[in-house]
Design an enzyme around this catalytic site. Structure first.
Site, short mmCIF file in Angstrom:
data_model
loop_
_atom_site.label_atom_id
_atom_site.label_comp_id
_atom_site.label_asym_id
_atom_site.label_seq_id
_atom_site.Cartn_x
_atom_site.Cartn_y
_atom_site.Cartn_z
N GLU A 162 -0.21 11.68 13.39
CA GLU A 162 0.58 10.54 12.92
C GLU A 162 1.95 10.57 13.57
O GLU A 162 2.56 11.63 13.70
CB GLU A 162 0.82 10.59 11.41
CG GLU A 162 -0.37 10.56 10.52
CD GLU A 162 0.03 10.59 9.04
OE1 GLU A 162 1.11 10.08 8.69
OE2 GLU A 162 -0.76 11.13 8.25
N GLU A 201 0.23 -2.30 4.80
CA GLU A 201 -0.68 -2.12 3.68
C GLU A 201 0.07 -2.38 2.37
O GLU A 201 0.92 -1.59 1.96
CB GLU A 201 -1.27 -0.70 3.69
CG GLU A 201 -2.10 -0.42 4.93
CD GLU A 201 -2.49 1.04 5.04
OE1 GLU A 201 -3.23 1.54 4.15
OE2 GLU A 201 -2.05 1.71 6.00
N LYS A 242 0.22 0.29 -0.81
CA LYS A 242 0.66 1.68 -0.69
C LYS A 242 1.80 1.94 -1.68
O LYS A 242 2.74 1.16 -1.76
CB LYS A 242 1.14 1.98 0.74
CG LYS A 242 0.01 2.08 1.76
CD LYS A 242 0.42 2.87 2.98
CE LYS A 242 0.53 4.34 2.64
NZ LYS A 242 0.84 5.17 3.82
N GLU A 290 6.75 2.39 2.99
CA GLU A 290 5.35 2.78 3.02
C GLU A 290 4.43 1.59 3.28
O GLU A 290 3.33 1.75 3.81
CB GLU A 290 4.95 3.47 1.72
CG GLU A 290 5.51 4.88 1.59
CD GLU A 290 5.06 5.79 2.73
OE1 GLU A 290 3.85 5.87 2.99
OE2 GLU A 290 5.94 6.40 3.37
#
Length: 435
Positions: free
Chosen positions: A253, A305, A308, A314
């Site tokens: 990541e 997203e 999250k 996030e």
């Protein structure tokens, strides 16, 4: 934490293909079907690898015969039971064997930053689970999937200067046998470096790969001009201090959010980091202590997203919005053969049912599309496109999904003359039609 897998170029180290990939997370209620994601990645982007945070069978099925490699994840909650070889074989038979090799699974990431969370039970069982899963793969005749485990940079006690990098002593009981296992199986150590978390205004250029005077390692005399290389070399030095400096690294990541609080975030800054990162990793320069290497790198993340938990950042790590429009230019869209410019985007079209189509025709279209492999859960109760709850709306969404998955040819929007192409976006509320 965020993560993503994009392949910018086919990169070679020895005989191995190295790629830039993207983390494909699914904590959202507005994401397109996996089959649509595969079609988008293949036709519109240079991404050729993804990393997912589970073994979602719908995703693994969708990537079959796509040419896109997939890294899968064993959840932290499954680590303890998978130390048992019988359980590990059951897991492999249920989650890997039905899909591989049609789906090119290249890595199994066991756990997610287990050491970072400090659970002593998980820590003591992590390496035994990795060994058990690897043994299960071998017993099933699967030899081309590498077993690894992702780590945050919290595993480092010392990171500056990079040549003095050392792991935290309390992690040694886990990392020493892990590195030995990785060396024996020729698998890489997966790490998650985030210059974003080490950002300060004084380090702006150093974090974002901008031109700068750099920081000198007092032990080697090497001048580092970016935080990414310095972090990787600190990990390399720490592994070398344990006698395993030849273990390769894969970047599980890394990325930069476009919205956050307390740190500088914007589409422009995220574009600077990720576009410069992709150029740097794809160049083959490697790092000062690991020259001439190309590391598999997964950007975090494919989509924004909206479910999250945590700070606003996030939900805003995505390269793309759920409708596939880019949040910013990271240099991963397909380009024209001539001149290197970005290919003009095709006219946006949607395939919807004709108003005069009968209920029988609409239901027949739904049945046909759903039997073809398109995900129809979104039009079921609780799905993002259940409302408006009428046959025309349900059929139109499913028919449009089929049109896009099949290649967006006009003949894919015929349905025995019951469908029509429109330039008016039919999306309503949370029901977002792919275009």
């Amino acid at each position: 934490m965020p993560i993503l897998a994009l392949s910018f170029l086919f990169l070679c180290l020895s005989s191995t293909v190295h790629s830039i990939g993207v983390n494909y997370g699914t904590l959202a209620n507005n994401l397109p079907a996996p089959s649509q994601v595969v079609n988008f990645l293949k036709t519109q982007t240079l991404i050729d690898s993804v990393k997912i945070f589970d073994t979602n069978p719908d995703i693994l099925r969708a990537f079959a015969n796509s040419g896109i490699s997939v890294a899968v994840t064993v959840g932290n909650g499954d680590i303890v039971r998978l130390t048992n070889l019988r359980e590990a074989r059951r897991w492999v038979n249920a989650n890997i064997k039905p899909f591989h090799p049609q789906t090119r699974i290249n890595y199994i990431a066991v756990g997610n930053e287990v050491l970072h969370w400090g659970d002593s039970t998980l820590m003591s069982n992590l390496v035994p689970a990795m060994k058990s899963i690897n043994h299960a793969l071998v017993r099933e005749g699967i030899k081309d999937i590498k077993v690894t485990s992702p780590h945050s940079m919290g595993i480092l006690l010392i990171s500056e200067p990079p040549s003095a990098g050392r792991f935290r002593p309390n992690y040694g009981a886990v990392l020493a046998p892990m590195l030995e296992f990785l060396q024996e199986t020729r698998a890489p150590l997966m790490v998650n470096p985030y210059p974003y978390f080490g950002y300060s205004p004084k380090m702006d250029a150093y974090a974002l790969f901008k031109p700068n005077r750099g920081l000198r390692d007092k032990n080697t005399g090497i001048v580092y001009t970016n935080m990414f290389d310095a972090t990787l070399d600190a990990v390399h030095s720490a592994a070398k201090a344990m006698g395993h400096g030849d273990v390769d690294l894969v970047i599980g990541e890394t990325g930069w959010p476009t919205v956050c609080e307390g740190l500088p975030c914007s589409p422009q800054i995220a574009s600077q980091y990720n576009a410069n990162l992709i150029k740097h990793v794809s160049s083959g320069k490697g790092t000062p202590l690991m020259p001439n290497r190309k590391f598999d790198t997964y950007i975090f993340a494919l989509f924004n997203e909206n479910l999250k938990p945590g700070p606003i950042a996030e939900q805003n790590w995505g390269l793309f919005r759920p409708d596939f429009t880019p949040v910013y230019d990271a240099g991963i869209m397909r380009r024209t053969q001539r001149g290197g410019g970005v290919a003009p985007a095709p006219a946006r079209k949607w395939c919807v049912a004709k108003k005069e189509a009968t209920s029988q025709q609409l239901q027949a279209n739904i049945d046909y599309v759903c039997s073809s492999g398109v995900d129809c859960k979104v039009i079921q109760p609780g799905g993002a496109c259940f409302e408006p709850n009428d046959l025309w709306s349900h059929a139109s969404f499913i028919m449009n999904s089929y049109y896009h998955v099949s290649g967006r040819h006009d003949y894919n929007c015929d349905f025995s003359h019951t469908a029509v192409l429109t330039s008016v976006d039919p999306s309503i509320g949370t029901c977002k039609y792919v275009s």
